[in-house]
Design a protein around this motif. Structure first.
Motif, PDB file in Angstrom:
ATOM      1  N   TYR A 135     -28.430   5.795 -35.775  1.00 11.72           N
ATOM      2  CA  TYR A 135     -27.889   6.925 -36.528  1.00 11.72           C
ATOM      3  C   TYR A 135     -26.868   7.663 -35.682  1.00 11.72           C
ATOM      4  O   TYR A 135     -27.125   8.043 -34.545  1.00 11.72           O
ATOM      5  CB  TYR A 135     -29.012   7.849 -36.995  1.00 11.72           C
ATOM      6  CG  TYR A 135     -29.882   7.134 -37.995  1.00 11.72           C
ATOM      7  CD1 TYR A 135     -29.584   7.188 -39.350  1.00 11.72           C
ATOM      8  CD2 TYR A 135     -30.946   6.342 -37.581  1.00 11.72           C
ATOM      9  CE1 TYR A 135     -30.336   6.497 -40.274  1.00 11.72           C
ATOM     10  CE2 TYR A 135     -31.703   5.641 -38.496  1.00 11.72           C
ATOM     11  CZ  TYR A 135     -31.398   5.715 -39.842  1.00 11.72           C
ATOM     12  OH  TYR A 135     -32.132   5.014 -40.745  1.00 11.72           O
ATOM     13  N   LEU A 213     -22.552   9.744 -44.357  1.00 12.20           N
ATOM     14  CA  LEU A 213     -23.611  10.746 -44.376  1.00 12.20           C
ATOM     15  C   LEU A 213     -24.976  10.130 -44.065  1.00 12.20           C
ATOM     16  O   LEU A 213     -25.739  10.663 -43.272  1.00 12.20           O
ATOM     17  CB  LEU A 213     -23.647  11.465 -45.725  1.00 12.20           C
ATOM     18  CG  LEU A 213     -22.519  12.488 -45.945  1.00 12.20           C
ATOM     19  CD1 LEU A 213     -22.706  13.217 -47.249  1.00 12.20           C
ATOM     20  CD2 LEU A 213     -22.454  13.489 -44.804  1.00 12.20           C
ATOM     21  N   VAL A 214     -25.295   8.998 -44.705  1.00  9.22           N
ATOM     22  CA  VAL A 214     -26.632   8.423 -44.520  1.00  9.22           C
ATOM     23  C   VAL A 214     -26.834   7.976 -43.077  1.00  9.22           C
ATOM     24  O   VAL A 214     -27.881   8.213 -42.473  1.00  9.22           O
ATOM     25  CB  VAL A 214     -26.858   7.228 -45.479  1.00  9.22           C
ATOM     26  CG1 VAL A 214     -28.141   6.497 -45.133  1.00  9.22           C
ATOM     27  CG2 VAL A 214     -26.914   7.714 -46.916  1.00  9.22           C
ATOM     28  N   GLY A 217     -26.196  10.616 -39.085  1.00  9.88           N
ATOM     29  CA  GLY A 217     -27.138  11.363 -38.272  1.00  9.88           C
ATOM     30  C   GLY A 217     -26.952  12.870 -38.303  1.00  9.88           C
ATOM     31  O   GLY A 217     -27.618  13.583 -37.576  1.00  9.88           O
ATOM     32  N   GLY A 218     -26.068  13.378 -39.125  1.00  7.03           N
ATOM     33  CA  GLY A 218     -25.913  14.824 -39.208  1.00  7.03           C
ATOM     34  C   GLY A 218     -24.496  15.188 -39.573  1.00  7.03           C
ATOM     35  O   GLY A 218     -23.626  14.323 -39.610  1.00  7.03           O
ATOM     36  N   PRO A 219     -24.273  16.477 -39.816  1.00 10.80           N
ATOM     37  CA  PRO A 219     -22.955  16.890 -40.322  1.00 10.80           C
ATOM     38  C   PRO A 219     -21.829  16.760 -39.304  1.00 10.80           C
ATOM     39  O   PRO A 219     -20.674  16.965 -39.658  1.00 10.80           O
ATOM     40  CB  PRO A 219     -23.175  18.344 -40.732  1.00 10.80           C
ATOM     41  CG  PRO A 219     -24.382  18.783 -39.998  1.00 10.80           C
ATOM     42  CD  PRO A 219     -25.216  17.584 -39.755  1.00 10.80           C
ATOM     43  N   ALA A 220     -22.154  16.410 -38.057  1.00  6.81           N
ATOM     44  CA  ALA A 220     -21.068  16.122 -37.125  1.00  6.81           C
ATOM     45  C   ALA A 220     -20.275  14.934 -37.641  1.00  6.81           C
ATOM     46  O   ALA A 220     -19.093  14.787 -37.363  1.00  6.81           O
ATOM     47  CB  ALA A 220     -21.619  15.822 -35.735  1.00  6.81           C
ATOM     48  N   ALA A 221     -20.968  14.077 -38.401  1.00  8.93           N
ATOM     49  CA  ALA A 221     -20.294  12.949 -39.033  1.00  8.93           C
ATOM     50  C   ALA A 221     -19.952  13.341 -40.463  1.00  8.93           C
ATOM     51  O   ALA A 221     -20.775  13.216 -41.365  1.00  8.93           O
ATOM     52  CB  ALA A 221     -21.187  11.711 -39.013  1.00  8.93           C
TER      53      ALA A 221
ATOM     54  N   ARG C  52     -24.380  20.636 -48.453  1.00  7.01           N
ATOM     55  CA  ARG C  52     -23.053  20.615 -49.067  1.00  7.01           C
ATOM     56  C   ARG C  52     -23.000  19.698 -50.270  1.00  7.01           C
ATOM     57  O   ARG C  52     -22.061  19.745 -51.051  1.00  7.01           O
ATOM     58  CB  ARG C  52     -22.011  20.149 -48.035  1.00  7.01           C
ATOM     59  CG  ARG C  52     -21.832  21.098 -46.876  1.00  7.01           C
ATOM     60  CD  ARG C  52     -20.994  20.457 -45.792  1.00  7.01           C
ATOM     61  NE  ARG C  52     -21.626  19.271 -45.232  1.00  7.01           N
ATOM     62  CZ  ARG C  52     -21.034  18.457 -44.384  1.00  7.01           C
ATOM     63  NH1 ARG C  52     -19.793  18.682 -44.017  1.00  7.01           N
ATOM     64  NH2 ARG C  52     -21.675  17.412 -43.903  1.00  7.01           N
ATOM     65  N   LEU C  84     -33.278  12.915 -37.981  1.00  4.59           N
ATOM     66  CA  LEU C  84     -32.718  11.573 -37.784  1.00  4.59           C
ATOM     67  C   LEU C  84     -31.356  11.508 -38.450  1.00  4.59           C
ATOM     68  O   LEU C  84     -30.386  11.057 -37.868  1.00  4.59           O
ATOM     69  CB  LEU C  84     -33.638  10.508 -38.376  1.00  4.59           C
ATOM     70  CG  LEU C  84     -33.137   9.077 -38.190  1.00  4.59           C
ATOM     71  CD1 LEU C  84     -33.261   8.663 -36.745  1.00  4.59           C
ATOM     72  CD2 LEU C  84     -33.870   8.105 -39.101  1.00  4.59           C
ATOM     73  N   THR C  85     -31.315  11.959 -39.702  1.00  2.00           N
ATOM     74  CA  THR C  85     -30.035  11.947 -40.396  1.00  2.00           C
ATOM     75  C   THR C  85     -30.084  12.909 -41.570  1.00  2.00           C
ATOM     76  O   THR C  85     -31.153  13.328 -42.005  1.00  2.00           O
ATOM     77  CB  THR C  85     -29.663  10.525 -40.856  1.00  2.00           C
ATOM     78  OG1 THR C  85     -28.281  10.486 -41.165  1.00  2.00           O
ATOM     79  CG2 THR C  85     -30.454  10.081 -42.059  1.00  2.00           C
ATOM     80  N   VAL C  86     -28.886  13.258 -42.042  1.00  2.25           N
ATOM     81  CA  VAL C  86     -28.739  14.195 -43.153  1.00  2.25           C
ATOM     82  C   VAL C  86     -28.054  13.434 -44.281  1.00  2.25           C
ATOM     83  O   VAL C  86     -26.892  13.062 -44.147  1.00  2.25           O
ATOM     84  CB  VAL C  86     -27.886  15.402 -42.729  1.00  2.25           C
ATOM     85  CG1 VAL C  86     -27.789  16.411 -43.860  1.00  2.25           C
ATOM     86  CG2 VAL C  86     -28.474  16.065 -41.490  1.00  2.25           C
ATOM     87  N   GLY C 220     -24.183  20.691 -36.677  1.00  2.00           N
ATOM     88  CA  GLY C 220     -23.104  19.711 -36.624  1.00  2.00           C
ATOM     89  C   GLY C 220     -22.230  19.780 -35.399  1.00  2.00           C
ATOM     90  O   GLY C 220     -21.461  18.863 -35.145  1.00  2.00           O
ATOM     91  N   ARG C 222     -20.566  19.290 -32.082  1.00  2.00           N
ATOM     92  CA  ARG C 222     -20.693  18.171 -31.146  1.00  2.00           C
ATOM     93  C   ARG C 222     -20.635  18.621 -29.710  1.00  2.00           C
ATOM     94  O   ARG C 222     -20.087  19.661 -29.410  1.00  2.00           O
ATOM     95  CB  ARG C 222     -19.578  17.143 -31.397  1.00  2.00           C
ATOM     96  CG  ARG C 222     -20.082  15.991 -32.201  1.00  2.00           C
ATOM     97  CD  ARG C 222     -18.923  15.173 -32.745  1.00  2.00           C
ATOM     98  NE  ARG C 222     -18.290  15.903 -33.831  1.00  2.00           N
ATOM     99  CZ  ARG C 222     -17.128  15.509 -34.383  1.00  2.00           C
ATOM    100  NH1 ARG C 222     -16.535  14.455 -33.941  1.00  2.00           N
ATOM    101  NH2 ARG C 222     -16.602  16.184 -35.370  1.00  2.00           N
TER     102      ARG C 222
END
Lengths: 541, 257, 222
Positions: A135, A213-214, A217-221, C52, C84-86, C220, C222
């Protein structure tokens, strides 16, 4: 009718067709602009640190995904082209399948293989190694490579297929070692296809949404496409959405133009698969290396499909297949796909024939070349117009004049048709262009026009690629989950939409079963259409 | 298993034949091909006949680009039926695409003796010599796109002869050239095939211009419908007296109504 | 309706509470509170939805905000390593959960009812939190300029009628807005919510952008 009139008609029809396709996309944006009465403030957007950071991430992930897909596709394409084994054609056909897979299904299938609890992690855990944690950027890259590397490999194999037969004979005759063959024959051929393939994959990755998104691993992506969706669906801020979308389109256009300047073969091309005969000196180690590369590549592409197969078989397929809702959805999907593929084929052919017609004529060369590049770019850029904007625009426009739900199927068909155009242009374009190079002058000198020219020049050249293009666009819209996610309703359910509905109400087993059915129908469709359309197949080399 | 290796000395001059096709059979696109042919060491054989008769197919079978269903191919006494093209003692020239577009003339020639393109000083001299032997001194740095059709074929010839193979297969390499240029090239070919202390390289040449064969070829073979319909000394074959079909093909006699 | 929610325009037709659903085979010490969740073992991963792009994602954002107020950002940062993920929507997150990618997922208190009724397994359970659960209400309405106002009204009253209300729990897996609907046995074993949490819609409309930005910063950056 003389050839000049014929040329004018062709060019006119092609430009009209391209304008219609663009108009459909831009119409949506225009309506949104009018409704919101708010001009997008692009300067302010570019100054926004949030926008800047997602812009950076969008370009980074798309650039890296493209680079990896292309770099990995090179050895695979080379090995596939060199190797001769039973099942090469099915593998090449399989390589188009990821594109036809609903992204959601593909992403979850990739996770089944590469996830923390996936097959690879289980294997690692069994020998005492830590599980994978993909992720983040690495997960996004794996998924994008799964979707796009096979596409690049096919483009490259097609490029190798276009190498003159004598070159391969000479390589065999002169006993050129692999490295020399690569330098003198393979690399020049690949280099021609590289810009086109990269541009196509870059566009497909720039607009990535679900995968980012999936697996991110988070909104950084976050990609621009996510921000567009957020601006429109959550904040209903059309000005912002359009502004972001314009940034996306302009950036991609810059990349496209750069590739046009870099390469002579902007559109690339798929070809219809493995016909070249090669005479490389056989070496055991090289055969082994080739087999290994083909095996790894195929395994990489095949494994998510195996995951879909396995989880699909666990579902109650008999019940699903006999369920009225499923049958109805499958039928709807078939109709939508057939309509979209036919429309797309028609529009793309008109555009392609105009591009070819622009090769001859009285107008200055630069004007004609500019028009050709314009048409080629227009048919490519449709990939980066956000469907959510087009959908929202048409939703708002249509509700002024008609019942949106009644119009929904047409919008979905039109969207799917437009989205398949870049692929059709790439599949049919090279063949048509070659046919015109070979017989175009003859046709001009004989004064062949209209139907006669189509029957004698265009049709025979395009027949095979057209079959592939039709099959591919059928598959693309059969598996589409973009437009339908916006316009689906209880009265308009396609198979992917039904799958989404089942997933959204806990029916994961049903969804897995539907994914399998979807995949199987796609494979059968592609096989049938390709065979039926192109008639008798030449024997494989 | 038959152990019928060609007897040395069975043909002229005591040397084994340059090419021997023994009852080679092949099928493609509904046509059955069947070839039985001996080309002596140092011989020049021209292949003529209508399109689709099997002229190029014969060369491809000899070169190893096609694999016969049955029959055997021998070169200089060795059975080459199962050998890859690279392992057969011959050079081949095609009608077009004889050069690699990315490489200049020097490197295109160099490939004949240095497949890895690592050229020793001595080899460099040989390559330069080969280029000047075909009249292309100073052309080293030119790429195929910067040369005329005739010049490109000369480069290909230079490479073929640099290889010093005992057999050269020509699949109409001069067909696209004008008559004068074609004659020049044939003269060059005749000159180049001479080898010191050895019989000249044998040549099997497909041509659509039978008159080209007259001054050079020792024999002419006429192919029709996948078979060698007639073969004999050049003068007799081209006079049309040897075979009715050849006469018709050459346009020397109208078929009876 | 819990929290006494009512709206002059929209008719609420079902509701549910957000909850973290866990796999009881791998999670032996489920979080008892939001605080537990936030400070829990970062190796025990969770999947959540993106505020969002999805309603449960937004709901969780509001849940955190109403429990932690000014501290929400810090708490998000503390929670961050566990995420783990969003995902863009509920389907993807729940798909990851049922695939075994994460042992805990942001879903609803009603989720276990599905697994009991349709799959006959009690493996998946919802964790009740001491701070309360966030309430998610689904509403329907008629368009002002609809030419079929009568039909629309009829449909709305059907939607809150007994028949529709008793279908919704086992299809949409949500709770009915009527008291007189008999729920299947499995629903009586669900987490009972004593403290429903709901941020009032106006406050949401006013602050969503700022709160989302705060979340983006916390999760988010980094």
């Amino acid at each position: 009718m003389n050839t000049r009139t014929d040329r004018r008609i062709r060019i006119g029809a092609g430009i009209t067709a391209a304008l219609l396709a663009l108009g459909f996309l831009l119409g949506g944006i225009l309506v949104l602009l009018v409704v919101s009465r708010q001009a997008p403030d692009i300067v302010a957007l570019l100054g926004d640190p949030y926008v800047r950071s997602i812009l950076g991430f969008t370009l980074t992930q798309a650039g890296l995904s493209t680079l990896l897909s292309v770099v990995l596709a090179v050895p695979l394409a080379l090995a596939l082209h060199r190797a001769r084994f039973f099942g090469k054609r099915p593998i090449l056909r399989l390589f188009l399948l990821p594109q036809a897979l609903p992204v959601l299904v593909g992403a979850l299938a990739v996770i089944t293989i590469w996830g923390r609890n996936g097959v690879v992690s289980d294997g690692l855990a069994a020998i005492g190694l830590p599980r994978l944690d993909v992720y983040g950027l690495s997960g996004i890259l794996i998924a994008h490579v799964f979707f796009n590397m096979p596409l690049a490999a096919r483009l490259f194999v097609a490029a190798l297929d276009r190498v003159p037969a004598e070159s391969w004979k000479l390589c065999g005759q002169l006993a050129l070692p692999p490295l020399t063959v690569f330098r003198t024959v393979e690399w020049p051929a690949l280099r021609g296809a590289l810009p086109g393939a990269s541009a196509l994959i870059f566009m497909l990755c720039v607009t990535s949404f679900t995968i980012v998104l999936v697996l991110g691993g988070g909104p950084a992506a976050t990609t621009l496409e996510v921000a567009v969706y957020q601006a429109l669906r959550y904040d209903f801020d059309p000005g912002r959405a359009i502004g972001l979308s314009i940034i996306q389109i302009v950036l991609t256009a810059l990349v496209l133009v750069a590739t046009l300047l870099l390469g002579r073969d902007p559109a690339g091309g798929f070809g219809t698969g493995g016909r070249a005969r090669r005479f490389d000196a056989r070496s055991r180690s090289r055969d082994a290396a080739d087999s290994l590369v083909v095996l790894c590549g195929t395994l990489f592409v095949l494994s998510p499909f195996a995951a879909i197969l396995v989880s699909g078989l666990a579902a109650d397929l008999t019940r699903l297949a006999t369920e009225a809702a499923v049958q109805q959805a499958a039928l709807t999907s078939l109709l939508v796909a057939a309509a979209a593929a036919s429309l797309s084929l028609l529009v793309s052919m008109l555009v392609l024939m105009a591009i070819e017609a622009l090769r001859f004529g009285a107008k200055p060369d630069t004007v004609r070349r500019g028009a050709r590049i314009g048409l080629e770019t227009a048919t490519s850029l449709v990939l980066v117009v956000s469907p959510v904007i087009v959908g929202a625009g048409w939703f708002l426009a249509l509700r002024q004049v008609t019942d949106v739900l009644a119009a929904a199927p047409y919008v979905v068909v039109a969207t799917n048709a437009v989205m398949a155009m870049p692929f059709i242009v790439r599949i049919v374009g090279p063949a048509l262009s070659q046919a015109n190079a070979e017989t175009g002058k003859l046709a001009e000198s004989l004064g062949l026009t209209g139907a006669a020219r189509f029957v004698f020049v265009d049709w025979p050249a395009m027949r095979g690629p057209l079959a592939l293009a039709f099959a591919f666009s059928l598959a693309l819209s059969f598996g589409d989950l973009g437009a339908i996610a916006l316009f689906g309703s209880s009265d308009f359910v396609t198979l992917p939409y039904l799958l989404l509905q089942r997933m959204g109400s806990y029916r994961t087993a049903d969804a897995a079963g539907l994914a399998l059915i979807l995949g199987l129908v796609t494979v059968i469709l592609m096989g049938l259409v390709e065979r039926g359309f192109s008639g008798r197949r030449e024997a494989d080399g | 298993m038959e152990t019928d290796i060609e007897q040395p000395g069975a043909s002229t001059g005591g040397a084994p034949s340059a090419l021997r096709l023994k009852d080679i059979r092949f099928a493609h696109g509904g046509t059955e091909f069947r070839f039985d042919l001996t080309v002596d060491s140092g011989e020049w054989l021209a292949l003529i006949g209508p399109s689709g008769a099997g002229k190029s197919t014969l060369l491809d079978l000899a070169a190893g680009f096609l694999h016969p269903v049955s029959g055997r191919a021998l070169m200089a006494g060795e059975d080459v039926t199962r050998l890859a093209p690279a392992e057969r003692p011959l050079s081949m020239l095609f009608q077009e695409n004889n050069l690699f577009a990315q490489l200049d003339a020097f490197r295109n020639v160099a490939l004949g003796i240095a497949p890895r393109l690592r050229v020793s000083k001595d080899q460099r001299r040989q390559i330069e010599a080969a280029l000047s032997a075909v009249g292309l001194e100073g052309y080293s740095k030119r790429r195929p796109a910067e040369m005329s059709g005739g010049e490109r074929q000369r480069v290909a010839l230079a490479r073929a002869f640099l290889q010093r193979r005992p057999l050269i297969l020509l699949d109409e390499p001069f067909a696209a050239l004008g008559p004068a240029l074609r004659r020049d090239m044939l003269a060059l070919l005749a000159e180049l095939r001479k080898r010191e202390g050895e019989p000249p390289a044998a040549i099997v040449m497909v041509t659509h211009h039978p008159e080209d064969a007259a001054p050079y070829a020792d024999r002419v073979a006429y192919l029709e419908a996948g078979e060698i319909a007639a073969i004999g000394p050049t003068a007799r074959m081209l006079s049309g007296k040897m075979d009715e079909r050849v006469a018709h093909y050459l346009g020397l006699r109208q078929r009876q109504a | 309706m819990p929290t006494g929610f009512s709206d002059p325009v929209f008719v609420p037709y079902d509701y549910s509470y957000l909850a973290f659903v866990y796999d009881s085979e791998t999670v032996t010490n489920p979080p008892q509170s939001l605080a537990d969740l936030v400070s829990g073992d970062p190796e025990q991963k969770i999947a959540i939805e993106d505020p969002r792009t999805s309603t449960p994602g937004l709901g969780f954002l509001l849940w955190m905000k109403s429990v932690y107020g000014e501290e929400a950002a810090a708490k998000w940062e503390e929670l961050r390593p566990r995420i783990l993920t969003v995902t863009p929507g509920w389907s993807e997150a729940y798909g990851l959960f049922t695939k075994g990618e994460v042992p805990i997922v942001l879903s609803y208190t009603t989720s276990p009812a599905y697994h009991v009724i349709e799959e006959g397994t009690e493996r998946y359970k919802a964790a009740g939190f001491e701070e309360g659960q966030y309430l998610q209400i689904e509403v329907a309405g008629t368009l002002k300029d609809t030419p079929h106002a009568d039909l629309a009204r009829k449909f709305l009253s059907f939607l809150v009628g007994k028949e529709a209300q008793s279908i919704l729990p086992t299809t949409n897996w949500t709770l009915p807005v009527r008291d007189d609907v008999e729920l299947p046995e499995a629903f009586s074993n669900l987490v009972s919510v004593e403290k429903p949490i709901l941020v009032d819609p106006e406050a949401v409309a006013k602050n969503r952008r700022a709160w989302t930005d705060e979340w983006l910063q916390a999760v988010g950056a980094r």
